[in-house]
Design an enzyme around this catalytic site. Structure first.
Site, PDB file in Angstrom:
ATOM      1  CD  GLU A 156      43.428  56.366  50.250  1.00 23.28           C
ATOM      2  OE1 GLU A 156      42.206  56.235  50.035  1.00 23.28           O
ATOM      3  OE2 GLU A 156      44.044  55.702  51.115  1.00 23.28           O
ATOM      4  CG  HIS A 226      33.484  61.487  53.566  1.00 24.23           C
ATOM      5  ND1 HIS A 226      33.411  60.862  54.786  1.00 24.23           N
ATOM      6  CD2 HIS A 226      33.881  60.544  52.680  1.00 24.23           C
ATOM      7  CE1 HIS A 226      33.730  59.586  54.649  1.00 24.23           C
ATOM      8  NE2 HIS A 226      34.027  59.368  53.371  1.00 24.23           N
TER       9      HIS A 226
END
Length: 434
Positions: A156, A226
């Site tokens: 990321e 998540h």
């Protein structure tokens, strides 16, 4: 270590209905009105008033601006216009066409329009070449080529840094962070580089053509890694915008506006809405304004501010108050069953539209902020502080917050973590009876 404290819902204590309100309610049912004998089912995504289910309503979306330019670039000429009678005519007579889309299809459509009109645009991230985890980029690599829609390594920080470099060189960079929970490795690049780039360069150069897309919020089974809502982490990152849509039309229009905005933008996409939220969406290019909240339901007694999926929870909660089941009928004061509530979708979280909120709260005198993220340091805290500063002499009650708890996001206990209907109802009662 400080002990975590969870507030217990107080709806069971809402028996005290003989409260004298200092401000007369706009909508007062007869004091002896009885609850409906048959409970009316709450709204679902299929019939929610927050979504546009027919073509005319879709074309008349507030703030919608058409972009009919064949080519669009960040610094190029900007030609926009609102909806006219010509647009709403029958399609055979030259009117605008709409088609049924869910939210991930609307997001894909926005990226497809960008790739078609802006030859400098590229889409990249983990697995986007294959369509992405939620299929938002499905087919784009085949349509526009693997040099414009491509995968990145699982990094990321690298995705963010690469996007900053592309944008600095004049490309339109659309980067996907596969889950918002994993945006934190990229935090330094986003906050210290992307957000500050223009300021550091004295306005001589910028990375305004950079947009981060990322699925966020609860999905029903995501657990602690998540399901998070990290929008508040960027509250002090001046120079970057954060946007969260509530449905397909909003997603397409706000994403196109985010991509073309002269500032780097984080576009969080509530993943539970990818397939569940379905609307008639205009097929051509359009934008919706950033930093502009939308009053999606007008009212006079109470203001509720939220964004993303909690808006549907609020809609359901208000319906339950007006049409209570037998279990709730005795707990909801009769004079609140006809409550007139103004519901505001914040849409752009940073920088938010405070003027719309202030105007509403000055009218109603009461406000509740609802969001999925934790209570401590959440966006609701900042909104409550600003409302108190700007509307103090008009407030009839403290600003309430209905949020996730100050704990990690649970898996088995997800339903207890989220601000669900009973907690919203409880907060409405407490606010109105203050």
């Amino acid at each position: 270590m400080n002990k975590l404290k969870l507030r217990r819902p107080r709806v069971a204590l809402a028996q005290a209905v003989t409260v004298t309100h200092r401000r007369t309610l706009a909508s007062h049912p007869h004091p002896l009105a009885q609850p409906h004998s048959v409970a009316v089912p709450p709204p679902t995504m299929a019939n929610s008033s927050l979504l546009k289910h027919n073509r005319i309503n879709a074309l008349n979306t507030p703030g919608l601006l058409w972009r009919d330019d064949e080519e669009i670039s960040l610094n190029g000429p900007r030609t926009v216009r609102g909806t006219t009678d010509q647009d709403t005519q029958d399609v055979q007579q030259g009117g605008r066409e709409t088609t049924k889309m869910n939210m991930y299809q609307a997001i894909r459509d926005a990226m497809s329009i960008t790739l078609t009109k802006d030859e400098k645009s590229v889409v990249f991230g983990e697995d986007v070449f294959f369509g992405g985890v939620f299929r938002c980029t499905m087919g784009l690599s085949e349509e526009y080529g693997q040099e414009r829609v491509f995968n990145t390594p699982l990094t990321e920080q690298g995705i963010a840094g690469f996007g900053i470099g592309l944008a600095a060189m004049g490309q339109t960079a659309i980067a996907e962070i596969q889950f918002a929970d994993y945006i934190f490795p990229a935090f330094d690049q986003i906050v210290n580089e992307a957000a500050k780039y223009r300021y550091r360069a004295g306005g001589r150069c910028n990375v305004g053509s950079l947009t981060f897309r990322s699925p966020c919020m609860a999905v029903g089974h995501g657990g602690l890694y998540h399901s998070q809502s990290p929008e508040a982490y960027f509250m002090q990152a001046q120079g970057i915008k954060v946007v969260i849509p509530r449905g397909p039309i909003q997603a397409k229009g706000l994403l196109l506006a985010s991509i073309r905005d002269p500032n780097p933008t984080i576009f969080f996409e509530p993943k539970i809405l990818y397939r569940s939220a379905v609307e008639q969406v205009p097929v051509t290019d359009f934008e919706l304004p950033l930093s502009s909240a939308e009053v999606i339901k007008e009212g006079k007694d109470l203001t509720i501010v939220s964004w993303g999926p909690p808006l549907y929870t609020i809609e359901s909660a208000l319906h339950m108050m007006q049409n209570p089941s037998e279990d709730l009928a005795g707990l909801i004061p009769q004079d609140l069953k006809g409550l007139s509530v103004e519901l505001i979708d914040l849409r752009t979280i940073i920088p938010y539209d405070m003027d719309t909120i202030v105007q509403s709260v000055n009218k109603t005198g009461r406000c509740i902020v609802v969001h999925e993220a934790s209570r401590m340091g959440g966006v609701g805290s900042e909104l409550a502080a600003e409302i108190q500063e700007r509307c103090f002499l008009r407030l009839e009650a403290p600003v309430q917050r209905v949020t996730g708890w100050d704990t990690p996001f649970g898996l088995a206990y997800e339903k207890f973590y989220l601000p669900e209907q009973i907690r919203v109802i409880d907060s409405v009662i407490e606010t109105m009876q203050y």
